[in-house]
Scaffold this active site. Structure first.
Site, short mmCIF file in Angstrom:
data_model
loop_
_atom_site.label_atom_id
_atom_site.label_comp_id
_atom_site.label_asym_id
_atom_site.label_seq_id
_atom_site.Cartn_x
_atom_site.Cartn_y
_atom_site.Cartn_z
N ASN A 115 0.88 -1.17 0.00
CA ASN A 115 0.00 0.00 0.00
C ASN A 115 0.91 1.22 0.00
O ASN A 115 1.51 1.54 1.03
CB ASN A 115 -0.90 -0.03 1.24
CG ASN A 115 -1.72 1.25 1.38
OD1 ASN A 115 -1.77 2.08 0.46
ND2 ASN A 115 -2.35 1.41 2.54
N LYS B 32 0.11 4.24 -0.21
CA LYS B 32 -0.51 5.44 0.39
C LYS B 32 -0.27 6.65 -0.53
O LYS B 32 -0.26 6.47 -1.75
CB LYS B 32 0.03 5.65 1.81
CG LYS B 32 -0.14 4.38 2.66
CD LYS B 32 0.12 4.58 4.12
CE LYS B 32 -0.10 3.24 4.85
NZ LYS B 32 0.02 3.38 6.31
N HIS C 206 -9.52 1.43 4.88
CA HIS C 206 -8.26 1.61 5.61
C HIS C 206 -8.49 2.59 6.76
O HIS C 206 -9.28 3.53 6.62
CB HIS C 206 -7.18 2.13 4.66
CG HIS C 206 -5.80 2.06 5.25
ND1 HIS C 206 -5.36 2.95 6.21
CD2 HIS C 206 -4.78 1.18 5.06
CE1 HIS C 206 -4.13 2.62 6.56
NE2 HIS C 206 -3.76 1.55 5.89
N GLU D 15 -6.82 4.96 7.76
CA GLU D 15 -6.51 6.35 7.40
C GLU D 15 -7.70 7.00 6.69
O GLU D 15 -7.81 8.23 6.67
CB GLU D 15 -5.23 6.40 6.55
CG GLU D 15 -4.01 6.14 7.44
CD GLU D 15 -2.79 5.60 6.72
OE1 GLU D 15 -2.76 5.59 5.48
OE2 GLU D 15 -1.85 5.16 7.43
N GLU E 201 -5.42 -4.63 10.60
CA GLU E 201 -4.36 -3.65 10.85
C GLU E 201 -4.65 -2.90 12.14
O GLU E 201 -5.48 -1.98 12.15
CB GLU E 201 -4.31 -2.62 9.70
CG GLU E 201 -3.96 -3.20 8.37
CD GLU E 201 -3.36 -2.14 7.44
OE1 GLU E 201 -2.23 -2.36 6.98
OE2 GLU E 201 -3.98 -1.08 7.24
N GLY F 5 2.75 2.42 10.85
CA GLY F 5 3.75 3.47 10.74
C GLY F 5 4.47 3.80 12.04
O GLY F 5 5.14 4.82 12.14
N SER G 208 3.43 -1.98 10.32
CA SER G 208 4.87 -2.07 10.58
C SER G 208 5.49 -3.41 10.20
O SER G 208 6.40 -3.90 10.88
CB SER G 208 5.18 -1.74 12.05
OG SER G 208 4.88 -0.37 12.32
P1 13P Z 1 3.23 0.54 7.61
O1 13P Z 1 3.68 -0.78 7.03
O2 13P Z 1 3.97 1.70 7.05
O3 13P Z 1 3.14 0.50 9.09
O4 13P Z 1 1.71 0.76 7.07
C1 13P Z 1 0.79 -0.25 7.27
C2 13P Z 1 -0.44 0.06 6.51
O5 13P Z 1 -1.22 0.92 6.89
C3 13P Z 1 -0.67 -0.68 5.25
O6 13P Z 1 -1.96 -0.47 4.78
#
Ligand code: 13P
Length: 238
Positions: A7, A9, A91, A93, A158, A164, A196
């Site tokens: 992903n 982002k 997600h 976010e 997640e 992150g 992570s």
């Molecule tokens: P990270 O791997 O950067 O922690 O992000 C995880 C994530 O949100 C994948 O969708």
């Protein structure tokens, strides 16, 4: 067969096609399916770069409607037309940053299926919810509210506090949630872990029972790291 998803982002420019070209050049990792989900601006370009290869291209969000007066939104049909095979929906976010509800996430997942895409439905608790002992009830509510009624889909667990941050749940904590989730899904539905995931911890996380792959953020932007995570999947032959 594990599914390893990148992903990206809100990262990536036209030059980032080099990341997918490197994944294509590296050749398949046996026993592993690779999927890259760039920003919508790059879906068509990356799908072209990956055409005919072992790398699939997906997207990060879609609108429930097939078309219409929705400025700035993108329909699942448009993503399919651009060459996507999957789309991430719900997600954290977007649930948090864009106030997306379970009902909206379900509508987006159903829209993805209507367009012939496989939705990857994200769920996961916040730190406050985990500390309050609410992890399983939150996950149960999200599953009940945001999965499509029928058809093929993928779930990604997640924990919001692991995204992150470099913090991950223990294998026992992952095992508890994944067993709980798997018991509520049709047999064979992949349940990915995300938060992570790095080359250093991938082997342990991917070996947990009922973990069917990973949803990788930051580490998916570096081909070497993304491939190392794929190679860490149980049964992978790089
Ligand atoms: P990270 O791997 O950067 O922690 O992000 C995880 C994530 O949100 C994948 O969708």
């Amino acid at each position: 067969m594990q599914l390893i998803v990148g992903n990206w982002k809100m990262h990536g420019r036209l030059a980032s096609v080099a990341i997918v070209e490197a994944l294509v050049r590296a050749g398949p990792v046996e026993g592993v399916e690779l999927l890259v989900c760039p920003p919508a601006t790059l879906v068509a370009r990356l799908a072209e770069a990956a055409r005919g290869s072992h790398v699939a291209i997906g997207a990060q969000d879609c609108h429930p409607a097939p078309e219409g007066p929705f400025t700035g939104d993108i329909a699942a049909e448009m993503l399919a037309d651009a060459g996507a095979t999957h789309v991430i929906v719900g997600h954290s976010e977007r649930r948090i940053g864009h106030a997306e509800t379970d009902a909206l996430v379900r509508d987006k997942a159903s829209a993805a299926q209507r367009a012939g895409l496989v939705p990857i439905v994200c769920i996961g608790e916040t730190l406050a919810e985990r500390e309050a002992g609410e992890t399983l009830s939150v996950v149960a509510r999200q599953l009940a509210g945001s999965l499509p009624e029928t058809g093929r889909f993928v779930v990604a667990y997640e924990p919001v506090w692991a995204i992150g941050t470099g913090r991950t749940p223990t294998p026992e904590q992952v095992a508890e949630v994944h067993a709980f989730v798997a018991a509520r899904l049709p047999e064979g539905t992949p349940v990915l872990y995300g938060g992570s995931v790095k080359p250093e911890n991938a082997r342990g996380l991917l070996a947990v029972p009922h973990v069917g792959g990973a949803l990788v953020g930051g580490a998916s932007l570096t081909p070497r790291d993304f491939l190392a995570i794929a190679a860490a999947a149980p049964g992978a032959i790089a």
